[in-house]
Design a protein around this motif. Sequence first.
Motif, PDB file in Angstrom:
ATOM      1  N   PHE B 123       1.040  -0.922   0.182  1.00 62.55           N
ATOM      2  CA  PHE B 123      -0.268  -0.338  -0.024  1.00 62.55           C
ATOM      3  C   PHE B 123       0.464   1.598  -0.100  1.00 62.55           C
ATOM      4  O   PHE B 123       1.995   1.092   0.449  1.00 62.55           O
ATOM      5  CB  PHE B 123      -0.448   0.175   1.156  1.00 62.55           C
ATOM      6  N   ALA B 124      -0.113   2.481  -0.666  1.00 58.20           N
ATOM      7  CA  ALA B 124       0.987   3.697  -0.014  1.00 58.20           C
ATOM      8  C   ALA B 124       1.359   4.327   1.426  1.00 58.20           C
ATOM      9  O   ALA B 124       2.548   4.321   1.439  1.00 58.20           O
ATOM     10  CB  ALA B 124      -0.174   4.735  -1.258  1.00 58.20           C
ATOM     11  N   GLY B 125       0.541   3.746   1.563  1.00 61.88           N
ATOM     12  CA  GLY B 125       1.437   3.549   3.382  1.00 61.88           C
ATOM     13  C   GLY B 125       2.176   3.191   4.033  1.00 61.88           C
ATOM     14  O   GLY B 125       2.461   3.408   4.978  1.00 61.88           O
ATOM     15  N   GLY B 126       2.209   2.077   3.550  1.00 60.15           N
ATOM     16  CA  GLY B 126       3.710   1.077   3.784  1.00 60.15           C
ATOM     17  C   GLY B 126       3.699  -0.170   3.902  1.00 60.15           C
ATOM     18  O   GLY B 126       4.322  -1.187   3.474  1.00 60.15           O
ATOM     19  N   SER B 127       2.375  -0.845   4.350  1.00 62.49           N
ATOM     20  CA  SER B 127       2.448  -1.823   4.748  1.00 62.49           C
ATOM     21  C   SER B 127       2.491  -2.911   3.471  1.00 62.49           C
ATOM     22  O   SER B 127       1.317  -2.344   2.802  1.00 62.49           O
ATOM     23  CB  SER B 127       1.343  -2.009   5.453  1.00 62.49           C
TER      24      SER B 127
END
Lengths: 437, 381
Positions: B123-127
């Motif tokens: 995900f763009a959020g990193g996960s």
Amino acid sequence: MAKHATPLLDQLQSGPWPSFVSDIKEEAERRHKNEKNVEYQVPVDVCDDLLGILELSYKDGTTHWKHGGIVGVFGYGGGVIGRYCDQPQMFPGVAHFHTVRVAQPSGMYYTSEYLRQLCDLWEMRGSGLTNMHGATGDIVLLGTTTPQLEEIFYELTHNMNTDLGGSGSNLRTPAACLGESRCEWACYDAQELCHQMTNEYQDELHRPAFPYKFKFKFDGCPNGCVASIARSDMSFIGTWRDEIRIDQEAVAAYVGGEIQPNGGAHAGKDWGAFDIEKEVIDLCPTECMWMEDGKLKINDRECTRCMHCLNVMPRALRIGNDRGLSILVGAKAPILDGAQMGSLLVPFIKVEEPYDEIKEIIEGIWEWWMEEGKNRERLGELIKRQGLAKAIAAVGLTPVPQHVMEPRHNPYIFWKEEDVEGGWDRDIADYRKHHQR
Amino acid sequence: MAFISTGYDPSKPMEGRITDIGPRHFEEFYPPVIKKNKGQWAYHEICEAGILMHKAKGGDEVYTVRCGGARLISVTLLREVCDIADKYCGGYVRWTTRNNVEFMVDTLAKAKELKADLNSRKFAGGSFKFPVGGTGAGITNIVHTQGWVHCHTPATDASGTVKVAMDELFEHFTKMDLPAPVRVSMACCLNMCGAVHCSDIAILGYHRKPPIIDNKVLDNICEIPLAVAACPTGAIRPTKTEHEGKTVNTVAIKQDRCMFCGNCYTMCPALPLSDKEGDGLVIMAGGKISNRISRPKFSKVVVAFIPNEPPRWPTLAKVLRQIVTAYAAEANKYERLGDWAERIGWERFFEKTGLEFTSHLIDDFRDPAYYTWRQTTQFKW
């Protein structure tokens, strides 16, 4: 730019595990962009407002969903959970946010074609958010409005050949492990029995007529991957009556270290060389195994089919050929009187089409529960209240020692008059002839 | 946003209506190798974390790549699952009973390529989007409930606590380095839609304040006898009270009898329980479902209360780490968490895990309580 600032939720975007916050945030943005020109039937900012209301819960530590709401589709008493938020002015996109439970195919195999149909339906007529799957097993479509319910049902039944699942005081959507489709330990076709019983009892599933909820779950073997023994009012667990089949060459291969024990399930740590005495024979709960002249011996008469030896040596040991299932009844979570595990009702029954023997057991239990069960009394609670012997009698079985772990601790037996010689009708004058006051 | 009809006519709801058709038959969704070899599987092995190989009697092999994910999943992510299934698996995919996704291919090389692909998607959020793992003696995905995302009775959030728990325990999802599987489950209130009562580790939302009585509306929106009958401890009785100068029918609650189950709220919306300080988590441990070696058993309460600490619930993460670390270090191969605790004794469990034993952990609810007390002189110092 997000509609609501979500500084608390944003902290759930970091870390390795898939972030539901990231997923919903990206979905919210895509809905706004709407590159495919979807004619959304629920508010475009439904995902933003879900994040907004969730952020509020993260801030004030309480839920913002109101209690219930009776909505549904015509003729069904279940399948839709009405849900309204308690801050509709702040979050109009989720003012109405009903859940639709959709009957999942037994074993949860899908084609991408089917899933895409579902996605198209839910993007247009709902929030675009789902649960794959709900705790009972349904496909859960999360968040739509009342006018969409019939439309969704129409689309599901007409174009996807799919029905709604159960909710309320009815048969809940049954669930099965993947059974024979990809498991060597399945003692019966759990998927097929689950599918057949689901379809046989569609009326009980859609139209609440029970004292409370009722769950079926189908486990192919005593490993219990679908947790039926803990989670279903009626639990169907595969088992066998004859001998574990042994491939002595493969046993030797395990002993010789040529095959990884337990299918390699412990490969992440060095546990040392495989030791059949320590890892299999000594751990057998009935001590019914031993090695003799380099061969593994099993006294199958003493085996209780715990699955440990089969799990450790899947290439050497196989389930027996005389297969069927055990039925356990009454499992439930703690509400109200404490948690219950399923209790053995039918030690063994063959699984053969058209499953008449199994249906007789199911219907015998239902008849008893519907007659005797109080409002909102789970089957397990009725069994506790009236005793297991009543449940055994309700399905016309003869009590056997297999039904109990041990006999009762007290002699408080509720004898019936007809079981006592001479009956209970006695004359005090007769008694007094031999016993002065 | 114009209303678009599917063809359903509300004035004639029965016209062309299709009902009671149930789910689609599962066989329509079988990959060919599954259809061909159903009931003919000889054995399986775990090639590496997240990759299973099932061998059929006739020699066919199917390689399954298992990946975790949030149970709450958008249609966009679901379409990505479809794209992956189309690219690698002929369009077939399945879910496990613990919310994992399984992709099936026909060679180990393809499985490894797919594993690398899945692990590369973020995900763009990193996960991770599709972390591969969840097999063998480790920690697989958490089954859970709705929580603050969608439920009216929760005492905590489900998706958030699960995210925190899986972040904390992630190494055991991708490595099979524990003595036996550790099944973690989460339910956001005592109703336990997630039925966490037989899990190696259970995270349970719990209220600690009795209901607030909404006298203004109670008699209008509740059946008072049902609310009274709903209470398992008999703490609720019907009564009358003065409200805004009028006598109204309502209920009275004997607060010291309340064990905060919320069953009254289920029957009566005028009795809400949730509260920022009152609500939090109970941690239970040592339950299991499988019949392997020992009987299935219930989870036991090992931490009576952890406050809600959103968004990252640090105390929850710490307690989970304490339990899993002690278990990983001390248990025998094949020994489930509950079997380990029983072998060493629960007095040792608290010593090894560093969890505090408090009076809350001594059962006092009806008959089963007696059977948990120690009726022997055998115990450990």
